[in-house]
Scaffold this motif. Sequence first.
Motif, short mmCIF file in Angstrom:
data_model
loop_
_atom_site.label_atom_id
_atom_site.label_comp_id
_atom_site.label_asym_id
_atom_site.label_seq_id
_atom_site.Cartn_x
_atom_site.Cartn_y
_atom_site.Cartn_z
N MET A 36 3.50 10.11 -6.50
CA MET A 36 2.43 9.34 -5.85
C MET A 36 2.99 8.54 -4.67
O MET A 36 2.41 8.49 -3.59
CB MET A 36 1.74 8.41 -6.86
N ARG A 39 3.52 10.54 -1.53
CA ARG A 39 2.31 10.85 -0.78
C ARG A 39 1.82 9.65 0.04
O ARG A 39 1.31 9.81 1.15
CB ARG A 39 1.24 11.38 -1.74
N THR A 40 2.00 8.47 -0.51
CA THR A 40 1.63 7.27 0.26
C THR A 40 2.55 7.11 1.47
O THR A 40 2.09 6.85 2.60
CB THR A 40 1.70 6.01 -0.63
N SER A 155 -3.01 2.28 -1.35
CA SER A 155 -3.16 3.02 -2.61
C SER A 155 -3.72 2.03 -3.63
O SER A 155 -3.14 0.98 -3.89
CB SER A 155 -1.81 3.63 -2.99
N LEU A 222 -5.31 10.32 -5.97
CA LEU A 222 -3.94 10.40 -6.51
C LEU A 222 -4.07 10.34 -8.03
O LEU A 222 -4.57 9.34 -8.55
CB LEU A 222 -3.09 9.22 -6.03
N ASP A 250 -3.03 18.61 -4.80
CA ASP A 250 -2.86 18.45 -3.35
C ASP A 250 -3.88 19.28 -2.57
O ASP A 250 -4.25 18.94 -1.45
CB ASP A 250 -1.42 18.81 -2.94
#
Length: 272
Positions: A36, A39-40, A155, A222, A250
Amino acid sequence: MAVTARVLIEETRHAFDGVAAVYDRTNAENVTLCEMRRRTLAAIRAHVPRGGAIIDLGCGPGTDAETLVASGYSVTAIDWSPAMVEEARCRIARAGLEGRVQVHQLGIHELDGLRPAIFDAACSNFGPLNCVPSLADAARLIAKRLRPGGVLVASVIGRVCPWEIALYVSRGDWARLRVRFARSFVAVPLGGRTVWTRYYSPREFERTFAAAGFTRVSLRALGICVPPPYMVGFAERHPSLVASLQRLEDRLASVPMVRALGDHFLMVLQKR
Ligand SMILES: C[S@@+](CC[C@H](N)C(=O)[O-])C[C@H]1O[C@@H](n2cnc3c(N)ncnc32)[C@H](O)[C@@H]1O
């Protein structure tokens, strides 16, 4: 600030102080959480030109601050928990990055207290914005700290987490199932203490920031196909299944409707 709000954020601070010493290690060992985080960070890199000035809101032990500085950004990091700030400062010192990262003990709700500074971007990873006493006030304070066109990459802990619903339905634990749907702050246990958490849908979050002058640029889920970080035992027992679920996630994560679900959501907002 009302007395009740003050009591809640003091308890939240106490809870994060209590876990600060182990927080970085336990997070680094959690494969789901690391995915996670990746991805942020990718969203930040995609939306903030290298060399830009970023403020990390609720930086915890400075994990993202260190990575972002190493990627060529200039970073100011703030956190409400003195113990987290101490961890972040030690981390930055160990990495030899003093002078390139400013770390301040400051709540997001106190952003007015930061010496005058305008940033190209703000980021907030893993839910600090779920802990601020007023999201509307926080949105206005963040807007004042960004240049026009600057972005916020956040997030945020969401309301509808399919894995969590399945888990608590299977256990018949209806009280726990309802927690994320509460319209006010909920007591979430952390290390024997309490984090007061307000859950948001992406729509509520976006609407609040729109009122402060932001426009949504992107949104993804997410933790919709992949189980949430606290179910990391499942991810460790079934690594190839979870890797396949991650690939599926994704592909689906930005699809309308689907993107409103998940353990967290990742929203990029731009100040008009
Ligand atoms: C779940 S941790 C995430 C930390 C970090 N962003 C990361 O990715 O590891 C949430 C952090 O938000 C901080 N926090 C909670 N309420 C806050 C507030 N009102 N202002 C600033 N930080 C806050 C906590 O002290 C904690 O360090």
